[in-house]
Design an enzyme around this catalytic site. Structure first.
Site, PDB file in Angstrom:
ATOM      1  N   LYS A 165      14.758 -12.084   5.824  1.00 22.52           N
ATOM      2  CA  LYS A 165      13.439 -12.413   5.280  1.00 22.52           C
ATOM      3  C   LYS A 165      13.619 -13.190   3.976  1.00 22.52           C
ATOM      4  CE  LYS A 165       9.254  -9.721   5.499  1.00 22.52           C
ATOM      5  NZ  LYS A 165       8.701  -8.397   5.241  1.00 22.52           N
TER       6      LYS A 165
HETATM    7  C1  E4P Z   1       5.737  -7.493   6.070  1.00 30.26           C
HETATM    8  O1  E4P Z   1       6.464  -8.334   6.499  1.00 30.26           O
HETATM    9  C2  E4P Z   1       5.117  -7.572   4.721  1.00 30.26           C
HETATM   10  O2  E4P Z   1       6.101  -7.473   3.728  1.00 30.26           O
HETATM   11  C3  E4P Z   1       4.094  -6.474   4.586  1.00 30.26           C
HETATM   12  O3  E4P Z   1       3.255  -6.512   5.738  1.00 30.26           O
HETATM   13  C4  E4P Z   1       3.273  -6.565   3.318  1.00 30.26           C
HETATM   14  O4  E4P Z   1       2.231  -5.621   3.381  1.00 30.26           O
HETATM   15  P1  E4P Z   1       1.347  -5.209   2.111  1.00 30.26           P
HETATM   16  O5  E4P Z   1       0.569  -6.410   1.678  1.00 30.26           O
HETATM   17  O6  E4P Z   1       0.457  -4.118   2.608  1.00 30.26           O
HETATM   18  O7  E4P Z   1       2.312  -4.745   1.050  1.00 30.26           O
END
Ligand code: E4P
Length: 219
Positions: free
Chosen positions: A84
């Site tokens: 990521k």
């Molecule tokens: C996933 O890839 C993201 O990091 C995650 O969905 C972020 O979610 P949040 O905005 O609830 O922290």
């Protein structure tokens, strides 16, 4: 549409996987920190649980060279690792190189279709628009998902849209309506997707009627 679970919690992953609908896992530094465990064993355990299904693990570096070093290391942990990378210029430099080397990437912290277009051009395997965080700014969010899907389809990009920052079941349904490839869903929201009071009431009614019939028949 694929469902990923958006968590680093092993119990949640095991439980959600037992429901038979999990196609992968996404994590981020916040989700890993919430578990209070070391990063490497946590990610390796999740990768092991998922088998050949993708598991996103995020880099911390903000420069391309640092990201590449982290990404190459992450890629040695398991075959199903997806690295990521944040949507910044240094990140896109790293994505381009990783794509050429066959390492899968998930471009994260995406808030506009323009950013999504750049991620696809750099060669991202996945691109993650943050639905809930866009709505937190009191802005309508689902249009970004529609624009991303339209752009990727129009130009034949292989990049898949992972709808992220999902806060409620409606986000998953809206994303499915607009053709998102994946929704990464927190455990609680995945659980909520199953529920409807009429389903519960229907089961109660059917079982009560069945019991009454057994009594009438003297069983
Ligand atoms: C996933 O890839 C993201 O990091 C995650 O969905 C972020 O979610 P949040 O905005 O609830 O922290």
């Amino acid at each position: 549409m694929k469902f990923f679970v958006d968590t680093a919690n092993i119990d949640e992953i095991r439980e959600a996987d037992s429901w038979g609908i999990v196609d992968g896992v996404t994590t981020n530094p916040t989700l890993v920190a919430r578990e209070g465990r070391e990063f490497e064993p946590t990610i390796k355990e999740i990768c092991d649980l998922m088998g050949d299904r993708p598991v996103s693990a995020e880099v911390i570096s903000l420069d391309a060279e640092g990201m590449l070093t982290e990404a190459r290391n992450l890629a040695t942990w398991a075959d199903n690792i997806v690295v990521k990378i944040p949507m910044i210029k240094e990140g896109m430099k790293a994505v381009k190189v990783l794509a050429q080397q066959g390492i899968k990437t998930n471009v994260t912290l995406v808030f506009t279709a323009g950013q999504a277009l750049i991620a696809a051009k750099a060669g991202a395997t996945y691109c993650s628009p943050f639905l809930g965080r866009i709505e937190d700014m009191a802005t309508e969010a689902i249009t970004v998902v529609k624009q991303m899907v339209d752009i990727y389809c129009a130009y034949g990009f292989d990049t898949q849209v992972i709808v992220s920052s999902v806060r409620r079941p409606e986000h998953v349904v809206q994303s499915a309506c607009w053709g998102a490839h994946v929704a990464t869903v927190p455990f609680k929201v995945l659980d909520q997707l199953f529920n409807h009071p009429l389903t519960d009431r229907g089961i109660e009614g059917f079982l009560a009627d069945w019991e009454n019939l057994q009594k009438e028949l003297g069983k």
